[in-house]
Each structure stands twice: as structure tokens, then as C-alpha cells.
Design a protein around this motif. Structure first.
Motif, PDB file in Angstrom:
ATOM      1  N   TRP A  28       0.792  -1.224   0.000  1.00 50.78           N
ATOM      2  CA  TRP A  28       0.000   0.000   0.000  1.00 50.78           C
ATOM      3  C   TRP A  28       0.827   1.278   0.000  1.00 50.78           C
ATOM      4  O   TRP A  28       0.516   2.217  -0.737  1.00 50.78           O
ATOM      5  N   LEU A  88     -10.233   0.795   6.557  1.00 47.34           N
ATOM      6  CA  LEU A  88      -9.864   0.901   5.148  1.00 47.34           C
ATOM      7  C   LEU A  88     -10.357  -0.277   4.311  1.00 47.34           C
ATOM      8  O   LEU A  88     -10.966  -0.096   3.272  1.00 47.34           O
ATOM      9  N   ARG A  89     -10.079  -1.508   4.780  1.00 48.14           N
ATOM     10  CA  ARG A  89     -10.437  -2.680   3.954  1.00 48.14           C
ATOM     11  C   ARG A  89     -10.322  -3.957   4.761  1.00 48.14           C
ATOM     12  O   ARG A  89      -9.474  -4.076   5.651  1.00 48.14           O
ATOM     13  N   THR A 117      -4.761   8.484   1.624  1.00 48.68           N
ATOM     14  CA  THR A 117      -4.846   7.030   1.844  1.00 48.68           C
ATOM     15  C   THR A 117      -6.235   6.510   1.527  1.00 48.68           C
ATOM     16  O   THR A 117      -6.394   5.505   0.812  1.00 48.68           O
ATOM     17  N   GLN A 118      -7.262   7.184   2.045  1.00 49.74           N
ATOM     18  CA  GLN A 118      -8.629   6.732   1.797  1.00 49.74           C
ATOM     19  C   GLN A 118      -8.963   6.788   0.303  1.00 49.74           C
ATOM     20  O   GLN A 118      -9.603   5.872  -0.229  1.00 49.74           O
ATOM     21  N   ILE A 150      -7.082   3.878  -1.558  1.00 50.28           N
ATOM     22  CA  ILE A 150      -7.719   2.589  -1.288  1.00 50.28           C
ATOM     23  C   ILE A 150      -9.003   2.457  -2.098  1.00 50.28           C
ATOM     24  O   ILE A 150      -9.264   1.421  -2.734  1.00 50.28           O
TER      25      ILE A 150
END
Length: 289
Positions: free
Chosen positions: A105, A160-161, A279-280, A283
């Protein structure tokens, strides 16, 4: 605005050497010794035991270490805030990450973030121990970090996931296509993810026969690939695996949830909040594709 005596104290504590601390901070060894001795006189406590092989913290020094770290981190946050008030596109964002997020990531997120904020100094701190990772963000040694739920400290966390946990076998294993967890020698990954793997075994009603316990994801993959047993690893670390493996879903699917967290959204720097946003967005775009 930095306190040179505190910087010297922290660097000697980190390196265990006045000579190495002097090299890292750009001082002479005598200069570092003077700064630490001055701090000891001001505090009226000995901070280090000096010997020929280096230096190590006294009990008082070890007790004061986190306090000095907090002072330095607070001062750095003050400098960041002052820069923001002056509308300066500068500062530092220190990101703590465990191996799979650091590999899979961080490069993509960093590329997006730095394209938008080229003046920010973005730093990566790799930490695989969950407790140490949380402490780094809680103390302020890192501005934010990637975590697996649950999070023990009262951090501001953004999910996030979900990352599936998968069974890995040698590529030619006869059970490579079987929809269940094999009951044979298990190669256990010793890390913060161990509890997640135990959740998978409970969900699939399996008591693993542990043959090896290893603290490296890639060493686990290598041993599984060589036919020494099976293991359970997260999907994220298995992407682009450097060893031939058979990867399959367990009968009862299990996943871990990854989040990004910081100590406080209200006190976070503008740069840190911008990294959170980047970051969001990364993703969302990556997994939508």
C-alpha cells in the motif's frame, strides 16, 4: 526551537554510543558528552552509565526517556502548527506500517500524496509488533499508522479494507484444491497477526499441529513452498509472493480489518490529515478497479 540537550539524550539512548550519536547528529563526541552532562546537572540525576563499550540508561534515565520523547514530539507538533499558520507547504509526516501494508500500500499512497504535496517530508517506519506500533502512534513517535483491529489505545481510527486470511500449501500438494483447512503440520507466523490466524482455526473447528514458529512472512512462505507444512497468511502479503504456493480459501472464510489511525484528528497536523485523505482515496480507487 529544538532542545539540543534532549536530542543528544534521545540519540545516545537509541544508539547506546556517544560516538555514534555524535556522528548521527553532526557533533563532535565531546560536544554530545557536554550536552548530556549539562542535562544531567540540570535534572540532578545520572542518565547514563558510561563504559568502554558504550553507554546504557540508568534506571532514572529509562524512567525519564518517554517523558523527554513526549516533550520533543509536542515541540515538533508546535513547529508544524506554526508552519501551517504561516501557510507553509512543509513539514513531516511519519507513517508507521507493518510489512504487508508497507510493501503493498505505502508506495502507491506515497506517490499520490507527494504528487499533491511535494514539499512534505514523508517518512516510513516499519513496525511488525502491534503493541510497539500502537505505542509509536500513541506517544507521537509516528503521526499515523496502519493497524489491524482491534486497537487497544483510544486512537482515531478509519477502517480501510477487510483483508482475507488464506490457507497456503506447497504448489503440488494433493489438498491444494480442497475447501477445508488441512490437519497436518502447521508453520505458525509469530507476529501480531497470530491471534487473527487463531480466529480462522476456531471458525473452521481446527486445532493446528504447530511444527515451526517463525517471525518472518517470507520465511513462512519459503518453508511452505519446500513442503514442510501448511500455513495461514493474509491476502495482502501473498500478493506477488516470491515462492511457488497453492493459495486457497478456508471452508469458513475469515478476514482481518485494516485501518489507519492517529492519536487525535483535532491535534493532527494539516499534512497528517492530508495523508489520511490521500490514503482513503487511494484505497477506494485501487480496490474499485
Amino acid at each position: 526551537m529544538g532542545n539540543q540537550k534532549y536530542d543528544a539524550f534521545l540519540k545516545v539512548a537509541e544508539t547506546g554510543s556517544f560516538k555514534q550519536a555524535a556522528h548521527d547528529l553532526g557533533y563532535t563526541q565531546a560536544g554530545i558528552s557536554y550536552l548530556v552532562s549539562t542535562l544531567e546537572r540540570e535534572l540532578d540525576v545520572p542518565l547514563f552509565v558510561r563504559d568502554y563499550g558504550g553507554a546504557h540508561l540508568t534506571s532514572d534515565g529509562a524512567d525519564l526517556l518517554p517523558w523527554v520523547q513526549n516533550v520533543c514530539n509536542s515541540e515538533r507538533q508546535l513547529e508544524m502548527r506554526l508552519a501551517e499558520l504561516k501557510h507553509l507547504e512543509s513539514g513531516i509526516v511519519r507513517v508507521a506500517a507493518f510489512t504487508s501494508t508497507a510493501i503493498q500500500w505505502f508506495p502507491g499512497i506515497a506517490k499520490r500524496f507527494l504528487a499533491q504535496h511535494p514539499g512534505i517530508d514523508l517518512q516510513l517506519i516499519c513496525v511488525d509488533d502491534e503493541d510497539a506500533l500502537e505505542e509509536a502512534v500513541w506517544r507521537g513517535d509516528a503521526d499515523c499508522g496502519f493497524f489491524v483491529y482491534p486497537i487497544k489505545h483510544d486512537l482515531h481510527a478509519v477502517p480501510l479494507r477487510k483483508d482475507p486470511l488464506l490457507v497456503v500449501l506447497p504448489p503440488d500438494h494433493p489438498l491444494a484444491d480442497a475447501p477445508f483447512v488441512p490437519r497436518e503440520p502447521y508453520i505458525r507466523l509469530e507476529s501480531g497477526t497470530s491471534s487473527e490466524m487463531e480466529t480462522l482455526f476456531r471458525a473452521n473447528d481446527v486445532e493446528p499441529n504447530v511444527r515451526f514458529t517463525i517471525d518472518s512472512d517470507y520465511a513462512v512462505m519459503s518453508m511452505v513452498s519446500a513442503g514442510l507444512g501448511f500455513s495461514v497468511l493474509a491476502d495482502l502479503i501473498l500478493r506477488d509472493a516470491p515462492f511457488p504456493l497453492a493459495v486457497k480459501q478456508p471452508e469458513v472464510e475469515t478476514s482481518r480489518e485494516i485501518a489507519i489511525a492517529l492519536r487525535s484528528l483535532e491535534t493532527a497536523s494539516t499534512a497528517t490529515r492530508a495523508f489520511l485523505d490521500a490514503t482513503q482515496a487511494w484505497i477506494a480507487d485501487t480496490y474499485e478497479e
